[in-house]
Design a protein around this motif. Structure first.
Motif: not given
Length: 477
Positions: A255-263, A378-385, A402-408
């Motif tokens: 899972i090279p992009t937003l690896h589950n579970p590490t992100g 954008q909604q996920l970015q707001d939740r992450a912040d 680590d600061k999340p780069k996307g995903g959940f």
């Protein structure tokens, strides 16, 4: 009692006597506590040797239907009905314990159970919150759709032709060149893994993966006899794969992009390193790219984009972005592989939902999907912040991330190895559900997979406070 065994029957005299006694109990003629005639009386009635009666009664005692009371005689037991039920039903527990597919870890069974409850704060859930799902837009699109009679029937083996073409057009933006014959529509990415497990690999094959992996929390490969091997992606990867593979079949799950579970998001160089290492040992790559659309910022192209030899099987899905209930994903690979897996899919479910495929096609072609993704990111970015602000306020002295780069997810690491089953259950008692690190790596007691995608803002605030208090208590012990 005028019954006597039939000496012309294929059944032995003893078997006939056993069945006759059972019949008396089943009909209620001999209720619990009924005292049976003596062995001598029964032998005379049945016109058989006393030893035959004795053997029949011993068998009935072993079955739990009769019991002997010393100095009193033989009686129908109080639990005779239960004993009879056990004799007439299959031993389902034996079937379960010896079946091919193994049960999930108890922790994951509890997670699956408690995720259905509304009174639980879900801090690890890998799905979108209900208010992030495009419910109104979905209802609107259903009114816009015009179904043809064929679209309400079974799907073709590889899936809706137009949808497969639309997916080819969509993934081209990521540098992936594919034709509709290279695409198989599946009922979510998990089904793609199951199809690969049973359709491409022999028992005993090796599935390489990162040490911490989503595959450790499910069993699509393990349950069909595959060997799971965790490896480090370093400069020795090619040598490691060659040494461990030897003459066995093998695949590499990534899972090279937003690896589950590490992100974690791989760099272009990391993707190239894996591709070349697997190419050297002729190891196919399963690239799981279901989170790609949820990146907060653009990244390098998928591994599949550099594939010119059909080495990479590429998985995508709308379950993480549009609706898990649609159960629509896709697998892209060489035509021979896709046709093989489509054949197996038709043998198992006769095609993914034709209606769901029409909905996804409509969203891709109309531009609804692209528009939805922009807002969702954008909604996920707001939740992450929001979640990170709480972490900085409460957890900076007891954990790192680590600061999340996307995903959940945020892969939250506590300074001490306190994440065990007891810790998980303690939180559960306080109505907080987490995904502990040990379900992704049995040796990991430092991490939890913290999701900011499902819980409400209020639940994130309350749940993280409870988590903080539990961590502090565990560290003070």
């Amino acid at each position: 009692m005028s019954w006597q065994p039939n000496r012309q029957s294929d059944s032995t005299l003893q078997q006939q006597i056993v069945h006759w006694v059972i019949a008396q109990v089943e009909r209620g003629d001999w209720v619990a506590g009924t005292k049976l005639p003596t062995q001598r009386q029964l032998a005379m009635q049945f016109e058989v040797n006393r030893s035959t009666v004795q053997q029949a009664l011993e068998e009935l005692k072993a079955m739990g239907i009769l019991e002997a009371k010393i100095g009193s005689g033989v009686y129908v037991t109080d639990n005779s009905w239960h004993a009879l039920l056990q004799q007439t039903q299959p031993n389902w527990q034996t079937y379960i314990e010896t079946s091919i597919h193994k049960p999930n870890y108890h922790t994951i069974q509890l997670i699956n159970e408690y995720e259905q409850r509304d009174d639980v704060i879900r801090l690890g859930t890998g799905e979108l919150a209900p208010d992030l799902l495009p419910t109104e837009e979905m209802e609107s699109s259903l009114r816009e759709l015009s179904f043809q009679p064929k679209s309400l029937g079974y799907s073709s083996p590889q899936g809706n032709d137009q949808l497969r073409a639309a997916i080819c057009h969509y993934v081209k933006k990521r540098g992936i060149e594919a034709e509709p014959q290279n695409v198989c529509i599946v009922s979510g990415a998990l089904q793609a893994l199951q199809l690969i497990a049973v359709g491409l690999l022999e028992q005993g094959s090796i599935v390489f993966q990162e040490q911490t992996s989503y595959l450790n929390s499910i069993h699509p490969f393990q349950s069909v006899g595959m060997q799971m091997i965790g490896v480090h992606r370093d400069n020795q990867l090619a040598q490691t794969l060659a040494q461990k593979k030897r003459k066995k079949q093998a695949v590499f799950y990534a899972i090279p992009t937003l690896h589950n579970p590490t992100g974690h998001v791989w760099t272009a160089q990391e993707k190239k390193l894996l591709y070349e290492a697997c190419q050297a040992s002729r190891i196919p790559i399963i690239e799981d790219d279901v989170y790609h659309d949820l990146l907060f910022e653009a990244t390098s192209s998928p591994i599949k984009a550099m594939d010119r030899s059909g080495q990479v099987l590429y998985m995508g899905s709308v379950s993480k972005t549009l609706s898990p209930g649609l159960r629509i994903g896709w697998l892209i690979g060489p035509t021979t592989v896709i046709e093989r897996l489509a054949d197996i899919k038709m043998q198992t479910d006769y095609g993914s939902s034709a209606i769901s495929q029409e909905i996804v096609l409509h969203w891709l072609q109309s531009g609804k999907y692209d528009k939805h993704i922009v807002g969702l990111r954008q909604q996920l970015q707001d939740r992450a912040d929001f979640t990170e602000r709480i972490l900085h306020e409460k957890f900076k002295n007891i954990a790192s991330w680590d600061k999340p780069k996307g995903g959940f997810y945020i892969w939250l690491k506590f300074h001490e190895p306190l994440v065990d089953k007891e810790f998980f259950l303690k939180l559960l008692q306080q109505q907080v559900l987490i995904n502990p690190g040990y379900i992704y790596d049995p040796q990991d007691h430092h991490h939890i997979r913290l999701s900011y995608a499902y819980a409400s803002y209020e639940e994130l605030q309350d749940g993280l406070q409870i988590l903080h208090d539990c961590v502090v208590d565990a560290m003070e012990k």
